[in-house]
Design a protein around this motif. Structure first.
Motif, PDB file in Angstrom:
ATOM      1  N   ASN A   1       0.828  -1.203   0.000  1.00 54.59           N
ATOM      2  CA  ASN A   1       0.000   0.000   0.000  1.00 54.59           C
ATOM      3  C   ASN A   1       0.864   1.256   0.000  1.00 54.59           C
ATOM      4  O   ASN A   1       0.542   2.240  -0.655  1.00 54.59           O
ATOM      5  N   VAL A   2       1.983   1.209   0.773  1.00 54.30           N
ATOM      6  CA  VAL A   2       2.889   2.344   0.842  1.00 54.30           C
ATOM      7  C   VAL A   2       3.518   2.595  -0.531  1.00 54.30           C
ATOM      8  O   VAL A   2       3.603   3.722  -1.003  1.00 54.30           O
ATOM      9  N   LEU A   3       3.953   1.495  -1.181  1.00 52.62           N
ATOM     10  CA  LEU A   3       4.563   1.610  -2.495  1.00 52.62           C
ATOM     11  C   LEU A   3       3.559   2.156  -3.515  1.00 52.62           C
ATOM     12  O   LEU A   3       3.885   3.031  -4.324  1.00 52.62           O
ATOM     13  N   ARG A   4       2.329   1.650  -3.443  1.00 51.14           N
ATOM     14  CA  ARG A   4       1.303   2.118  -4.381  1.00 51.14           C
ATOM     15  C   ARG A   4       1.027   3.602  -4.182  1.00 51.14           C
ATOM     16  O   ARG A   4       0.904   4.367  -5.132  1.00 51.14           O
ATOM     17  N   SER A   5       0.946   4.012  -2.910  1.00 51.07           N
ATOM     18  CA  SER A   5       0.700   5.422  -2.605  1.00 51.07           C
ATOM     19  C   SER A   5       1.826   6.299  -3.129  1.00 51.07           C
ATOM     20  O   SER A   5       1.601   7.363  -3.699  1.00 51.07           O
ATOM     21  N   PHE A   6       3.060   5.815  -2.943  1.00 51.49           N
ATOM     22  CA  PHE A   6       4.227   6.563  -3.413  1.00 51.49           C
ATOM     23  C   PHE A   6       4.196   6.730  -4.928  1.00 51.49           C
ATOM     24  O   PHE A   6       4.435   7.811  -5.461  1.00 51.49           O
ATOM     25  N   LEU A   7       3.859   5.619  -5.628  1.00 56.77           N
ATOM     26  CA  LEU A   7       3.831   5.666  -7.088  1.00 56.77           C
ATOM     27  C   LEU A   7       2.738   6.593  -7.602  1.00 56.77           C
ATOM     28  O   LEU A   7       2.937   7.332  -8.565  1.00 56.77           O
ATOM     29  N   LEU A   8       1.578   6.580  -6.934  1.00 62.17           N
ATOM     30  CA  LEU A   8       0.493   7.460  -7.336  1.00 62.17           C
ATOM     31  C   LEU A   8       0.862   8.924  -7.126  1.00 62.17           C
ATOM     32  O   LEU A   8       0.584   9.784  -7.956  1.00 62.17           O
ATOM     33  N   THR A   9       1.487   9.189  -5.978  1.00 63.40           N
ATOM     34  CA  THR A   9       1.924  10.561  -5.680  1.00 63.40           C
ATOM     35  C   THR A   9       2.950  11.025  -6.693  1.00 63.40           C
ATOM     36  O   THR A   9       2.890  12.144  -7.204  1.00 63.40           O
ATOM     37  N   ALA A  10       3.926  10.154  -6.983  1.00 57.63           N
ATOM     38  CA  ALA A  10       4.970  10.499  -7.950  1.00 57.63           C
ATOM     39  C   ALA A  10       4.367  10.762  -9.318  1.00 57.63           C
ATOM     40  O   ALA A  10       4.766  11.686 -10.031  1.00 57.63           O
ATOM     41  N   ALA A  11       3.380   9.928  -9.695  1.00 58.83           N
ATOM     42  CA  ALA A  11       2.743  10.108 -10.991  1.00 58.83           C
ATOM     43  C   ALA A  11       2.006  11.435 -11.057  1.00 58.83           C
ATOM     44  O   ALA A  11       2.048  12.162 -12.049  1.00 58.83           O
ATOM     45  N   PHE A  12       1.337  11.793  -9.925  1.00 59.27           N
ATOM     46  CA  PHE A  12       0.604  13.059  -9.875  1.00 59.27           C
ATOM     47  C   PHE A  12       1.564  14.234  -9.983  1.00 59.27           C
ATOM     48  O   PHE A  12       1.352  15.158 -10.757  1.00 59.27           O
ATOM     49  N   LEU A  13       2.645  14.188  -9.196  1.00 58.80           N
ATOM     50  CA  LEU A  13       3.632  15.271  -9.221  1.00 58.80           C
ATOM     51  C   LEU A  13       4.281  15.370 -10.589  1.00 58.80           C
ATOM     52  O   LEU A  13       4.540  16.459 -11.095  1.00 58.80           O
ATOM     53  N   GLY A  14       4.544  14.213 -11.179  1.00 56.97           N
ATOM     54  CA  GLY A  14       5.162  14.206 -12.496  1.00 56.97           C
ATOM     55  C   GLY A  14       4.259  14.843 -13.536  1.00 56.97           C
ATOM     56  O   GLY A  14       4.701  15.627 -14.361  1.00 56.97           O
ATOM     57  N   SER A  15       2.958  14.517 -13.487  1.00 58.18           N
ATOM     58  CA  SER A  15       2.037  15.095 -14.462  1.00 58.18           C
ATOM     59  C   SER A  15       1.895  16.598 -14.235  1.00 58.18           C
ATOM     60  O   SER A  15       1.756  17.364 -15.180  1.00 58.18           O
ATOM     61  N   THR A  16       1.947  17.007 -12.952  1.00 56.34           N
ATOM     62  CA  THR A  16       1.859  18.433 -12.654  1.00 56.34           C
ATOM     63  C   THR A  16       3.065  19.152 -13.218  1.00 56.34           C
ATOM     64  O   THR A  16       2.967  20.224 -13.810  1.00 56.34           O
ATOM     65  N   ALA A  17       4.253  18.549 -13.033  1.00 55.40           N
ATOM     66  CA  ALA A  17       5.484  19.173 -13.531  1.00 55.40           C
ATOM     67  C   ALA A  17       5.474  19.249 -15.045  1.00 55.40           C
ATOM     68  O   ALA A  17       5.899  20.233 -15.633  1.00 55.40           O
ATOM     69  N   LEU A  18       4.946  18.147 -15.676  1.00 56.35           N
ATOM     70  CA  LEU A  18       4.894  18.150 -17.127  1.00 56.35           C
ATOM     71  C   LEU A  18       3.936  19.221 -17.629  1.00 56.35           C
ATOM     72  O   LEU A  18       4.200  19.911 -18.601  1.00 56.35           O
ATOM     73  N   ALA A  19       2.814  19.351 -16.926  1.00 58.01           N
ATOM     74  CA  ALA A  19       1.844  20.358 -17.317  1.00 58.01           C
ATOM     75  C   ALA A  19       2.436  21.748 -17.125  1.00 58.01           C
ATOM     76  O   ALA A  19       2.120  22.674 -17.861  1.00 58.01           O
ATOM     77  N   GLY A  20       3.288  21.883 -16.120  1.00 58.00           N
ATOM     78  CA  GLY A  20       3.946  23.161 -15.873  1.00 58.00           C
ATOM     79  C   GLY A  20       3.003  24.250 -15.426  1.00 58.00           C
ATOM     80  O   GLY A  20       3.261  25.432 -15.659  1.00 58.00           O
ATOM     81  N   SER A  21       1.901  23.873 -14.792  1.00 56.31           N
ATOM     82  CA  SER A  21       0.954  24.880 -14.342  1.00 56.31           C
ATOM     83  C   SER A  21       0.533  24.621 -12.899  1.00 56.31           C
ATOM     84  O   SER A  21       0.687  23.506 -12.392  1.00 56.31           O
ATOM     85  N   TYR A  22       0.033  25.663 -12.275  1.00 59.65           N
ATOM     86  CA  TYR A  22      -0.439  25.560 -10.893  1.00 59.65           C
ATOM     87  C   TYR A  22      -1.714  26.382 -10.772  1.00 59.65           C
ATOM     88  O   TYR A  22      -1.792  27.506 -11.274  1.00 59.65           O
ATOM     89  N   THR A  23      -2.721  25.809 -10.116  1.00 59.42           N
ATOM     90  CA  THR A  23      -3.978  26.525  -9.910  1.00 59.42           C
ATOM     91  C   THR A  23      -3.985  27.136  -8.514  1.00 59.42           C
ATOM     92  O   THR A  23      -3.777  26.433  -7.516  1.00 59.42           O
ATOM     93  N   VAL A  24      -4.205  28.442  -8.443  1.00 56.00           N
ATOM     94  CA  VAL A  24      -4.163  29.167  -7.173  1.00 56.00           C
ATOM     95  C   VAL A  24      -5.266  28.690  -6.243  1.00 56.00           C
ATOM     96  O   VAL A  24      -6.423  28.540  -6.648  1.00 56.00           O
ATOM     97  N   ARG A  25      -4.883  28.446  -4.979  1.00 55.68           N
ATOM     98  CA  ARG A  25      -5.837  28.021  -3.950  1.00 55.68           C
ATOM     99  C   ARG A  25      -5.976  29.114  -2.900  1.00 55.68           C
ATOM    100  O   ARG A  25      -5.175  30.038  -2.845  1.00 55.68           O
ATOM    101  N   GLY A  26      -6.979  29.006  -2.064  1.00 56.21           N
ATOM    102  CA  GLY A  26      -7.200  29.969  -0.995  1.00 56.21           C
ATOM    103  C   GLY A  26      -5.982  30.066  -0.083  1.00 56.21           C
ATOM    104  O   GLY A  26      -5.428  29.052   0.324  1.00 56.21           O
ATOM    105  N   GLY A  27      -5.572  31.285   0.230  1.00 57.05           N
ATOM    106  CA  GLY A  27      -4.428  31.496   1.114  1.00 57.05           C
ATOM    107  C   GLY A  27      -3.087  31.553   0.409  1.00 57.05           C
ATOM    108  O   GLY A  27      -2.070  31.859   1.025  1.00 57.05           O
ATOM    109  N   ASP A  28      -3.062  31.258  -0.891  1.00 58.49           N
ATOM    110  CA  ASP A  28      -1.810  31.298  -1.645  1.00 58.49           C
ATOM    111  C   ASP A  28      -1.334  32.737  -1.834  1.00 58.49           C
ATOM    112  O   ASP A  28      -2.145  33.664  -1.933  1.00 58.49           O
TER     113      ASP A  28
END
Length: 200
Positions: free
Chosen positions: A2-29
């Motif tokens: 489960n830990v490995l799966r969570s890590f891979l999912l997180t890495a995939a999410f971060l990787g896609s975010t980096a590839l997209a090169g964009s960030y959506t502003v959230r409250g308090g930013d």
């Protein structure tokens, strides 16, 4: 597993975010926090998005990687965002030696404003007096540091010129950070020592 799966999912999410090169502003930013999170200065983030000031809105998409947009100088260079950054910290209580927690002194106030712009300057008024390049009082522009001798022993007070003959500073007499007249105020005019330009 489960830990490995969570890590891979997180890495995939971060990787896609980096590839997209964009960030959506959230409250308090703030631009400063977003820039720090993506390994850049506020000025670089503004250049990248062609922003003319530090105002952002929830839901706004910001580019966080790539080549800066060719939209002319950023607000920090032209001084527009300096007043915005300075205004963000108005009303903070004055306390000699304070560096935050709701209180500042003159040089920690200027340091805080410049940090918000992604620029590091020394902690003390004397240290800030030795940074940047000298500028004539006739050629002041927004963002220039202005210095005063209030004790008879050299530089002892610093503020930020914000245009219109005004400066932002942490004022010990009034007990708070504020914007006030510069040369039209006899007290400051008679104690003025000079100015330094840190922003290009």
């Amino acid at each position: 597993m489960n830990v490995l799966r969570s890590f891979l999912l997180t890495a995939a999410f971060l990787g896609s975010t980096a590839l997209a090169g964009s960030y959506t502003v959230r409250g308090g930013d703030t631009l400063y926090r977003i820039a720090q999170a993506h390994g850049m200065s506020t000025q670089q983030l503004m250049e990248l998005n062609g922003l003319q000031n530090t105002n952002i809105e929830v839901g706004q998409a910001l580019t966080v990687s790539g080549t800066p947009k060719a939209s002319g100088p950023v607000a920090a260079s032209g001084g527009v965002s300096v007043r915005t950054a300075a205004s963000r910290y108005l009303g903070l209580r004055y306390r000699l030696g304070a560096t935050g927690g709701g209180a500042v002194d003159c040089s920690s106030y200027t340091q805080l404003v410049f940090r918000n712009l992604g620029i590091s300057i020394p902690r003390t008024a004397a240290g800030q007096w030795r940074t940047g390049s000298p500028v004539s009082s006739r050629n002041l522009r927004e963002g220039d540091l202005v210095f005063f001798n209030t004790t008879g022993r050299g530089v002892s007070h610093v503020g930020i010129y914000v245009g219109g003959g005004q400066m932002a500073n942490a004022n010990s007499y009034y007990g708070r950070s504020m914007i006030e007249p510069l040369f039209s105020n006899p007290y400051w005019a008679s104690r003025y020592m000079g100015a330094r330009r840190v922003l290009r």
